[in-house]
Enzyme design. Structure first.
Site, mmCIF file in Angstrom:
data_model
loop_
_atom_site.group_PDB
_atom_site.id
_atom_site.type_symbol
_atom_site.label_atom_id
_atom_site.label_comp_id
_atom_site.label_asym_id
_atom_site.label_seq_id
_atom_site.Cartn_x
_atom_site.Cartn_y
_atom_site.Cartn_z
ATOM 1 N N ASP A 76 42.866 39.014 37.117
ATOM 2 C CA ASP A 76 42.018 38.794 35.934
ATOM 3 C C ASP A 76 42.118 39.962 34.957
ATOM 4 O OD1 ASP A 76 40.835 36.245 36.485
ATOM 5 O OD2 ASP A 76 39.601 37.199 38.018
ATOM 6 N N ASP A 78 42.952 46.513 35.627
ATOM 7 C CA ASP A 78 42.153 46.801 34.437
ATOM 8 C C ASP A 78 40.796 47.395 34.798
ATOM 9 O OD1 ASP A 78 41.352 44.108 35.396
ATOM 10 O OD2 ASP A 78 39.956 44.255 33.713
ATOM 11 N N ASP A 96 46.389 43.424 40.115
ATOM 12 C CA ASP A 96 45.173 42.634 39.936
ATOM 13 C C ASP A 96 45.554 41.400 39.103
ATOM 14 O OD1 ASP A 96 42.338 42.052 39.569
ATOM 15 O OD2 ASP A 96 42.599 42.838 37.534
HETATM 16 N N1 MG7 Z 1 32.632 37.570 40.406
HETATM 17 C C1 MG7 Z 1 32.414 37.718 41.716
HETATM 18 N N2 MG7 Z 1 31.788 36.618 42.204
HETATM 19 C C2 MG7 Z 1 31.644 35.748 41.174
HETATM 20 C C3 MG7 Z 1 31.105 34.442 41.082
HETATM 21 O O1 MG7 Z 1 30.632 33.834 42.034
HETATM 22 N N3 MG7 Z 1 31.151 33.876 39.827
HETATM 23 C C4 MG7 Z 1 31.664 34.527 38.750
HETATM 24 N N4 MG7 Z 1 31.665 33.913 37.567
HETATM 25 N N5 MG7 Z 1 32.176 35.757 38.842
HETATM 26 C C5 MG7 Z 1 32.172 36.362 40.041
HETATM 27 O O2 MG7 Z 1 37.641 38.587 39.454
HETATM 28 C C6 MG7 Z 1 36.723 39.171 40.302
HETATM 29 C C7 MG7 Z 1 35.400 39.393 39.603
HETATM 30 O O3 MG7 Z 1 34.660 38.197 39.502
HETATM 31 C C8 MG7 Z 1 33.281 38.489 39.478
HETATM 32 C C9 MG7 Z 1 31.409 36.383 43.581
HETATM 33 C C10 MG7 Z 1 33.114 39.934 39.859
HETATM 34 O O4 MG7 Z 1 32.750 40.664 38.683
HETATM 35 C C11 MG7 Z 1 34.488 40.340 40.338
HETATM 36 O O5 MG7 Z 1 34.830 41.673 40.044
HETATM 37 MG MG MG Z 2 40.746 42.534 36.571
#
Ligand code: MG7
Ligand code: MG
Length: 315
Positions: A52, A239, A50
Protein backbone atom coordinates in the site's frame (compact mmCIF):
# COMPACT_ATOMS: atom_id res chain seq x y z
CA UNK A 1 34.93 -2.84 -0.49
CA UNK A 2 37.97 -1.17 -1.99
CA UNK A 3 37.33 2.23 -3.48
CA UNK A 4 40.23 1.82 -5.86
CA UNK A 5 38.98 -1.42 -7.24
CA UNK A 6 38.30 -1.43 -10.97
CA UNK A 7 34.60 -0.88 -11.58
CA UNK A 8 33.93 0.74 -8.20
CA UNK A 9 30.96 3.07 -8.64
CA UNK A 10 30.97 6.42 -6.83
CA UNK A 11 27.86 7.92 -5.35
CA UNK A 12 28.23 11.05 -7.44
CA UNK A 13 28.10 9.01 -10.65
CA UNK A 14 24.72 7.47 -9.86
CA UNK A 15 22.50 10.18 -11.32
CA UNK A 16 19.22 9.14 -9.75
CA UNK A 17 20.73 9.34 -6.25
CA UNK A 18 21.90 12.88 -6.89
CA UNK A 19 18.45 14.27 -7.60
CA UNK A 20 17.25 17.07 -5.36
CA UNK A 21 14.41 15.05 -3.83
CA UNK A 22 16.62 12.07 -3.02
CA UNK A 23 17.86 12.45 0.56
CA UNK A 24 20.69 10.33 1.89
CA UNK A 25 22.04 10.62 5.43
CA UNK A 26 25.24 8.64 4.92
CA UNK A 27 26.40 8.76 1.31
CA UNK A 28 29.52 6.75 2.02
CA UNK A 29 27.60 3.90 3.59
CA UNK A 30 25.13 3.82 0.70
CA UNK A 31 27.97 3.89 -1.82
CA UNK A 32 29.65 0.99 -0.05
CA UNK A 33 26.54 -1.15 0.10
CA UNK A 34 25.66 -0.50 -3.55
CA UNK A 35 29.13 -1.65 -4.55
CA UNK A 36 28.67 -4.80 -2.45
CA UNK A 37 25.43 -5.41 -4.33
CA UNK A 38 27.12 -4.90 -7.69
CA UNK A 39 29.95 -7.29 -6.87
CA UNK A 40 27.66 -9.88 -5.30
CA UNK A 41 25.46 -9.97 -8.40
CA UNK A 42 21.80 -10.92 -8.79
CA UNK A 43 22.30 -14.36 -7.21
CA UNK A 44 22.71 -12.78 -3.81
CA UNK A 45 19.89 -10.24 -4.13
CA UNK A 46 16.35 -10.24 -2.85
CA UNK A 47 13.79 -7.47 -2.65
CA UNK A 48 11.22 -6.96 0.09
CA UNK A 49 8.54 -4.37 -0.58
CA UNK A 50 5.48 -3.04 1.18
CA UNK A 51 2.37 -2.82 -1.01
CA UNK A 52 0.00 0.00 0.00
CA UNK A 53 1.40 3.37 -1.16
CA UNK A 54 4.77 1.77 -1.93
CA UNK A 55 3.91 -0.26 -5.02
CA UNK A 56 0.81 1.89 -5.43
CA UNK A 57 1.29 5.63 -5.67
CA UNK A 58 0.92 8.07 -2.81
CA UNK A 59 -0.33 10.68 -5.26
CA UNK A 60 -1.77 10.16 -8.76
CA UNK A 61 -1.49 12.54 -11.72
CA UNK A 62 -5.27 12.77 -12.05
CA UNK A 63 -5.73 13.35 -8.32
CA UNK A 64 -7.82 10.21 -7.84
CA UNK A 65 -7.27 8.80 -4.35
CA UNK A 66 -5.70 5.35 -4.30
CA UNK A 67 -7.49 2.95 -1.97
CA UNK A 68 -5.52 0.69 0.35
CA UNK A 69 -5.90 -3.08 0.10
CA UNK A 70 -8.36 -3.03 3.03
CA UNK A 71 -10.03 -0.02 1.42
CA UNK A 72 -10.66 -1.98 -1.79
CA UNK A 73 -12.49 -4.62 0.23
CA UNK A 74 -14.48 -2.09 2.28
CA UNK A 75 -15.65 -0.52 -0.95
CA UNK A 76 -17.32 -3.71 -2.19
CA UNK A 77 -21.07 -3.31 -2.74
CA UNK A 78 -22.38 -6.54 -1.25
CA UNK A 79 -20.99 -6.12 2.27
CA UNK A 80 -23.60 -6.15 5.09
CA UNK A 81 -25.24 -2.77 5.80
CA UNK A 82 -23.24 -1.84 8.88
CA UNK A 83 -19.92 -3.36 7.84
CA UNK A 84 -18.33 -0.13 6.64
CA UNK A 85 -19.56 1.84 9.64
CA UNK A 86 -18.18 -0.73 12.12
CA UNK A 87 -14.93 -1.01 10.23
CA UNK A 88 -14.54 2.78 10.21
CA UNK A 89 -15.11 2.82 13.97
CA UNK A 90 -12.27 0.37 14.44
CA UNK A 91 -10.07 2.41 12.11
CA UNK A 92 -10.80 5.63 13.99
CA UNK A 93 -9.95 3.99 17.29
CA UNK A 94 -6.81 2.07 16.35
CA UNK A 95 -5.19 4.05 13.56
CA UNK A 96 -4.15 6.93 15.89
CA UNK A 97 -2.56 4.34 18.20
CA UNK A 98 -0.70 2.73 15.28
CA UNK A 99 0.96 6.04 14.38
CA UNK A 100 1.24 7.55 17.89
CA UNK A 101 4.82 8.84 18.09
CA UNK A 102 4.92 8.45 21.90
CA UNK A 103 3.50 5.02 22.74
CA UNK A 104 6.13 2.26 23.09
CA UNK A 105 5.95 -0.50 20.45
CA UNK A 106 5.21 -3.41 22.85
CA UNK A 107 2.14 -1.56 24.04
CA UNK A 108 1.06 -0.83 20.46
CA UNK A 109 1.41 -4.49 19.53
CA UNK A 110 -1.43 -5.44 21.91
CA UNK A 111 -3.69 -2.87 20.29
CA UNK A 112 -2.79 -3.97 16.78
CA UNK A 113 -3.59 -7.61 17.62
CA UNK A 114 -6.93 -6.36 18.95
CA UNK A 115 -7.57 -4.39 15.75
CA UNK A 116 -6.78 -7.21 13.32
CA UNK A 117 -8.74 -9.67 15.52
CA UNK A 118 -11.85 -7.48 15.69
CA UNK A 119 -11.58 -6.75 11.98
CA UNK A 120 -11.44 -10.53 11.33
CA UNK A 121 -14.51 -11.07 13.50
CA UNK A 122 -16.36 -8.36 11.61
CA UNK A 123 -15.34 -10.02 8.34
CA UNK A 124 -17.19 -13.21 9.26
CA UNK A 125 -20.52 -14.90 8.80
CA UNK A 126 -21.65 -13.65 5.41
CA UNK A 127 -21.10 -14.84 1.84
CA UNK A 128 -18.72 -12.90 -0.35
CA UNK A 129 -17.71 -13.28 -3.98
CA UNK A 130 -14.00 -12.63 -4.54
CA UNK A 131 -14.82 -11.33 -8.03
CA UNK A 132 -15.93 -8.15 -6.27
CA UNK A 133 -12.37 -7.56 -5.13
CA UNK A 134 -11.12 -8.06 -8.68
CA UNK A 135 -13.59 -5.47 -9.85
CA UNK A 136 -12.46 -2.92 -7.27
CA UNK A 137 -8.77 -3.74 -7.65
CA UNK A 138 -8.93 -3.34 -11.44
CA UNK A 139 -9.32 0.41 -10.95
CA UNK A 140 -5.90 0.61 -9.35
CA UNK A 141 -3.76 -1.42 -11.71
CA UNK A 142 -2.87 1.91 -13.33
CA UNK A 143 -2.14 3.58 -9.99
CA UNK A 144 1.16 1.77 -9.54
CA UNK A 145 4.30 3.90 -9.35
CA UNK A 146 5.60 4.90 -12.75
CA UNK A 147 7.81 2.22 -14.28
CA UNK A 148 6.73 -0.48 -11.85
CA UNK A 149 6.39 -2.81 -14.84
CA UNK A 150 9.96 -2.15 -15.90
CA UNK A 151 11.14 -2.79 -12.35
CA UNK A 152 9.32 -6.11 -12.09
CA UNK A 153 10.51 -7.12 -15.58
CA UNK A 154 14.13 -6.58 -14.52
CA UNK A 155 13.61 -8.48 -11.29
CA UNK A 156 12.16 -11.35 -13.25
CA UNK A 157 14.94 -11.36 -15.82
CA UNK A 158 17.57 -11.35 -13.09
CA UNK A 159 15.61 -14.03 -11.20
CA UNK A 160 15.63 -11.94 -8.04
CA UNK A 161 12.97 -13.06 -5.53
CA UNK A 162 10.52 -10.35 -4.55
CA UNK A 163 8.51 -10.50 -1.38
CA UNK A 164 5.51 -8.20 -1.33
CA UNK A 165 4.88 -7.96 2.37
CA UNK A 166 1.60 -6.43 3.45
CA UNK A 167 -0.23 -6.09 6.74
CA UNK A 168 -3.25 -5.25 4.58
CA UNK A 169 -5.58 -7.61 2.73
CA UNK A 170 -3.71 -10.13 0.58
CA UNK A 171 -6.62 -10.83 -1.76
CA UNK A 172 -6.62 -7.19 -2.89
CA UNK A 173 -2.82 -7.13 -3.20
CA UNK A 174 -2.77 -10.26 -5.36
CA UNK A 175 -5.64 -8.99 -7.48
CA UNK A 176 -3.95 -5.65 -8.24
CA UNK A 177 -0.61 -7.30 -9.07
CA UNK A 178 -2.33 -9.93 -11.19
CA UNK A 179 -4.38 -7.42 -13.17
CA UNK A 180 -1.26 -5.30 -13.68
CA UNK A 181 0.45 -8.44 -15.05
CA UNK A 182 3.38 -8.30 -12.65
CA UNK A 183 2.65 -11.27 -10.44
CA UNK A 184 5.56 -13.23 -11.92
CA UNK A 185 6.75 -16.55 -10.50
CA UNK A 186 9.56 -14.80 -8.59
CA UNK A 187 7.00 -12.63 -6.76
CA UNK A 188 5.49 -13.86 -3.50
CA UNK A 189 2.78 -12.10 -1.49
CA UNK A 190 2.69 -12.56 2.26
CA UNK A 191 -0.30 -10.86 3.81
CA UNK A 192 -3.69 -11.46 5.43
CA UNK A 193 -5.93 -13.55 3.20
CA UNK A 194 -9.66 -14.04 3.63
CA UNK A 195 -10.74 -17.36 5.09
CA UNK A 196 -13.95 -19.19 4.19
CA UNK A 197 -15.92 -21.74 6.14
CA UNK A 198 -19.07 -23.38 4.71
CA UNK A 199 -19.31 -20.78 1.98
CA UNK A 200 -19.19 -17.91 4.47
CA UNK A 201 -16.35 -15.57 5.28
CA UNK A 202 -14.56 -16.55 8.49
CA UNK A 203 -12.00 -13.79 9.07
CA UNK A 204 -8.37 -13.98 8.00
CA UNK A 205 -6.01 -16.91 7.60
CA UNK A 206 -3.14 -17.40 10.04
CA UNK A 207 -0.61 -16.08 10.76
CA UNK A 208 -1.90 -12.58 11.40
CA UNK A 209 0.39 -10.02 9.78
CA UNK A 210 0.10 -6.67 11.54
CA UNK A 211 2.18 -3.50 11.46
CA UNK A 212 4.71 -4.63 14.03
CA UNK A 213 5.32 -8.28 13.16
CA UNK A 214 5.67 -7.52 9.47
CA UNK A 215 9.21 -8.87 9.16
CA UNK A 216 10.97 -12.00 8.02
CA UNK A 217 10.79 -13.54 11.51
CA UNK A 218 7.18 -14.52 10.71
CA UNK A 219 8.62 -16.49 7.79
CA UNK A 220 10.82 -18.71 9.97
CA UNK A 221 10.97 -22.21 8.59
CA UNK A 222 8.60 -21.39 5.74
CA UNK A 223 9.22 -22.34 2.12
CA UNK A 224 9.95 -18.73 1.30
CA UNK A 225 12.57 -18.49 4.00
CA UNK A 226 14.33 -21.51 2.49
CA UNK A 227 14.33 -19.79 -0.89
CA UNK A 228 15.83 -16.51 0.26
CA UNK A 229 17.88 -17.14 3.38
CA UNK A 230 21.11 -17.39 1.42
CA UNK A 231 20.37 -14.13 -0.38
CA UNK A 232 22.05 -11.68 1.93
CA UNK A 233 21.85 -8.58 -0.27
CA UNK A 234 18.46 -7.04 0.34
CA UNK A 235 16.63 -3.99 -0.97
CA UNK A 236 13.75 -2.98 1.30
CA UNK A 237 11.11 -0.49 0.15
CA UNK A 238 8.30 1.10 2.10
CA UNK A 239 6.35 4.25 2.83
CA UNK A 240 5.89 3.79 6.59
CA UNK A 241 8.59 3.84 9.24
CA UNK A 242 7.70 0.27 10.29
CA UNK A 243 8.45 -0.97 6.78
CA UNK A 244 12.16 -0.42 7.38
CA UNK A 245 12.24 -3.50 9.61
CA UNK A 246 10.72 -5.90 7.08
CA UNK A 247 14.04 -7.67 6.62
CA UNK A 248 14.55 -8.29 10.35
CA UNK A 249 15.04 -12.01 10.82
CA UNK A 250 17.56 -12.43 8.01
CA UNK A 251 21.16 -13.33 8.99
CA UNK A 252 22.96 -10.53 10.81
CA UNK A 253 25.72 -10.44 8.20
CA UNK A 254 23.27 -9.33 5.53
CA UNK A 255 23.59 -6.03 3.72
CA UNK A 256 20.29 -4.23 3.70
CA UNK A 257 19.52 -1.06 1.75
CA UNK A 258 16.34 0.66 2.88
CA UNK A 259 14.43 2.97 0.58
CA UNK A 260 11.64 5.08 2.08
CA UNK A 261 8.98 6.95 0.10
CA UNK A 262 7.99 10.06 2.04
CA UNK A 263 4.98 12.08 0.95
CA UNK A 264 2.83 13.32 3.84
CA UNK A 265 4.00 15.89 6.38
CA UNK A 266 7.42 15.97 4.80
CA UNK A 267 8.94 18.50 7.20
CA UNK A 268 7.65 16.88 10.38
CA UNK A 269 8.66 13.38 9.27
CA UNK A 270 11.97 14.09 7.60
CA UNK A 271 14.25 13.50 10.56
CA UNK A 272 12.69 10.17 11.51
CA UNK A 273 12.71 8.96 7.90
CA UNK A 274 16.33 10.01 7.47
CA UNK A 275 17.26 8.08 10.62
CA UNK A 276 15.31 5.01 9.56
CA UNK A 277 15.86 4.67 5.81
CA UNK A 278 19.17 4.82 3.93
CA UNK A 279 17.53 6.62 1.03
CA UNK A 280 14.50 8.90 1.47
CA UNK A 281 12.57 9.84 -1.68
CA UNK A 282 10.38 12.89 -1.21
CA UNK A 283 7.21 12.83 -3.30
CA UNK A 284 8.75 10.48 -5.84
CA UNK A 285 5.95 8.56 -7.52
CA UNK A 286 8.26 6.39 -9.62
CA UNK A 287 10.38 3.26 -9.32
CA UNK A 288 13.36 5.03 -10.88
CA UNK A 289 15.72 4.77 -7.92
CA UNK A 290 15.35 1.01 -7.33
CA UNK A 291 15.54 0.55 -11.11
CA UNK A 292 18.81 2.48 -11.26
CA UNK A 293 20.30 0.23 -8.60
CA UNK A 294 19.19 -2.90 -10.42
CA UNK A 295 20.57 -1.43 -13.62
CA UNK A 296 24.02 -1.22 -12.06
CA UNK A 297 23.82 -4.82 -10.86
CA UNK A 298 22.53 -6.00 -14.22
CA UNK A 299 25.18 -4.22 -16.26
CA UNK A 300 28.07 -5.71 -14.30
CA UNK A 301 26.45 -9.12 -14.44
CA UNK A 302 26.16 -8.92 -18.22
CA UNK A 303 29.78 -7.87 -18.58
CA UNK A 304 30.81 -10.92 -16.59
CA UNK A 305 28.44 -13.25 -18.42
CA UNK A 306 28.36 -11.86 -21.95
CA UNK A 307 26.85 -15.09 -23.29
CA UNK A 308 23.66 -14.40 -21.33
CA UNK A 309 22.77 -11.14 -23.00
CA UNK A 310 25.24 -10.44 -25.81
CA UNK A 311 23.14 -7.63 -27.26
CA UNK A 312 23.01 -5.59 -24.11
CA UNK A 313 26.62 -5.99 -23.05
CA UNK A 314 27.57 -2.59 -24.40
CA UNK A 315 24.94 -0.69 -22.39
N1 MG7 B 1 -5.67 -1.47 8.67
C1 MG7 B 1 -5.49 -2.49 9.51
N2 MG7 B 1 -6.67 -3.13 9.72
C2 MG7 B 1 -7.60 -2.51 8.96
C3 MG7 B 1 -8.98 -2.75 8.74
O1 MG7 B 1 -9.60 -3.67 9.26
N3 MG7 B 1 -9.59 -1.88 7.87
C4 MG7 B 1 -8.93 -0.85 7.27
N4 MG7 B 1 -9.60 -0.05 6.44
N5 MG7 B 1 -7.63 -0.63 7.48
C5 MG7 B 1 -6.97 -1.46 8.31
O2 MG7 B 1 -2.14 -1.80 4.87
C6 MG7 B 1 -2.07 -2.04 6.23
C7 MG7 B 1 -2.74 -0.94 7.02
O3 MG7 B 1 -4.15 -1.07 6.99
C8 MG7 B 1 -4.70 -0.51 8.16
C9 MG7 B 1 -6.87 -4.31 10.54
C10 MG7 B 1 -3.57 -0.25 9.12
O4 MG7 B 1 -3.35 1.16 9.19
C11 MG7 B 1 -2.39 -0.95 8.48
O5 MG7 B 1 -1.15 -0.30 8.68
MG1 MG C 1 2.40 1.23 2.96
Amino acid sequence: MDENRVGYVSFQDILSLNQEHCKVRDRQAVERIINEFIWGGPERMQMVSDFDFTITKQRTDDGIAVLSSFGIFNNCKSLPPHYKEESDKLFNKYRPIEIDPHMPIPEKVQYMIEWWTKSGQLTSGFPFDLAEIDQGAGQFKNALRDRTHELFDSLRQLQIPVLVFSAGLGNSVVSVLQQANILYPNVKVISNFLKYSDGMLAGFQEPMIHTFNKNETVLDGSEYYELVHTRDHIIVMGDSLGDAHMAAGVPASSHILKIGFLFEHVEANMEKYMNTFDIVLVDDQTMDVPRALLGLIERRHQLRHPHIAPNDAAL
